[in-house]
Design a protein around this motif. Sequence first.
Motif, short mmCIF file in Angstrom:
data_model
loop_
_atom_site.label_atom_id
_atom_site.label_comp_id
_atom_site.label_asym_id
_atom_site.label_seq_id
_atom_site.Cartn_x
_atom_site.Cartn_y
_atom_site.Cartn_z
N ASP A 25 0.81 -1.22 0.00
CA ASP A 25 0.00 0.00 0.00
C ASP A 25 0.85 1.27 0.00
O ASP A 25 0.37 2.34 -0.38
CB ASP A 25 -0.95 0.02 1.21
CG ASP A 25 -2.04 -1.03 1.09
OD1 ASP A 25 -2.32 -1.48 -0.03
OD2 ASP A 25 -2.59 -1.41 2.14
N GLU A 26 2.09 1.15 0.43
CA GLU A 26 2.99 2.31 0.48
C GLU A 26 3.82 2.46 -0.79
O GLU A 26 4.57 3.42 -0.93
CB GLU A 26 3.95 2.17 1.67
CG GLU A 26 3.27 2.09 3.01
CD GLU A 26 4.22 1.76 4.14
OE1 GLU A 26 4.14 2.44 5.16
OE2 GLU A 26 5.05 0.84 3.98
N SER A 28 4.14 2.91 -4.88
CA SER A 28 3.39 3.41 -6.05
C SER A 28 3.97 2.82 -7.33
O SER A 28 5.09 2.29 -7.34
CB SER A 28 3.49 4.94 -6.12
OG SER A 28 4.82 5.33 -6.42
N ARG A 30 4.94 4.56 -9.69
CA ARG A 30 6.11 5.42 -9.94
C ARG A 30 7.35 4.88 -9.20
O ARG A 30 8.46 4.89 -9.73
CB ARG A 30 5.81 6.85 -9.52
CG ARG A 30 6.85 7.85 -9.98
CD ARG A 30 6.48 9.28 -9.64
NE ARG A 30 5.16 9.69 -10.10
CZ ARG A 30 4.87 10.12 -11.33
NH1 ARG A 30 5.80 10.18 -12.24
NH2 ARG A 30 3.64 10.48 -11.63
N ASP A 31 7.16 4.39 -7.98
CA ASP A 31 8.27 3.79 -7.23
C ASP A 31 8.82 2.57 -7.97
O ASP A 31 10.04 2.39 -8.08
CB ASP A 31 7.82 3.33 -5.83
CG ASP A 31 7.43 4.46 -4.91
OD1 ASP A 31 7.95 5.60 -5.07
OD2 ASP A 31 6.58 4.22 -4.02
N ARG A 40 6.14 4.75 -16.67
CA ARG A 40 4.82 4.29 -16.23
C ARG A 40 4.02 3.77 -17.42
O ARG A 40 3.24 2.84 -17.28
CB ARG A 40 4.09 5.42 -15.51
CG ARG A 40 4.75 5.76 -14.17
CD ARG A 40 4.15 6.97 -13.47
NE ARG A 40 2.79 6.71 -13.06
CZ ARG A 40 1.73 7.42 -13.48
NH1 ARG A 40 1.86 8.43 -14.31
NH2 ARG A 40 0.53 7.11 -13.04
N ASP A 49 -2.32 -2.59 -12.90
CA ASP A 49 -1.98 -1.88 -11.67
C ASP A 49 -0.94 -2.69 -10.90
O ASP A 49 -0.54 -3.77 -11.34
CB ASP A 49 -3.23 -1.63 -10.82
CG ASP A 49 -4.01 -2.89 -10.48
OD1 ASP A 49 -3.40 -3.98 -10.39
OD2 ASP A 49 -5.23 -2.79 -10.30
N LYS A 50 -0.52 -2.18 -9.76
CA LYS A 50 0.52 -2.86 -8.98
C LYS A 50 0.03 -4.20 -8.44
O LYS A 50 0.83 -5.12 -8.25
CB LYS A 50 1.04 -1.96 -7.85
CG LYS A 50 0.00 -1.61 -6.80
CD LYS A 50 0.57 -0.64 -5.78
CE LYS A 50 -0.47 -0.27 -4.74
NZ LYS A 50 0.08 0.71 -3.78
#
Length: 87
Positions: A25-26, A28, A30-31, A40, A49-50
């Motif tokens: 959850d922490e 992204s 982008r990370d 992206r 999605d992740k």
Amino acid sequence: MHHTENPYNRLAAAVQELLEGKDLDEISVRDITGKCGMTRQVFYHYFSDKYALVSWVHNVKFAQILQKEVSRRHSHYYGLLSILQRN
């Protein structure tokens, strides 16, 4: 991380490395993409999605575990068969 690796493996390695220090959850998208040097747009070409990426990683790892188990069992079976054939 080698840029010659396929995008799936690069993204998987990035998210796995990030998960060593953070909860999903922490993290992204982008990370993840920053970690492996991808955009992206490339990420979203391969995954929605992740969570889809983490699901893919889970499925691949599970398949690898199953393949090792099948190979181990076949190896054991053929070893026993070889012994029985010699006797």
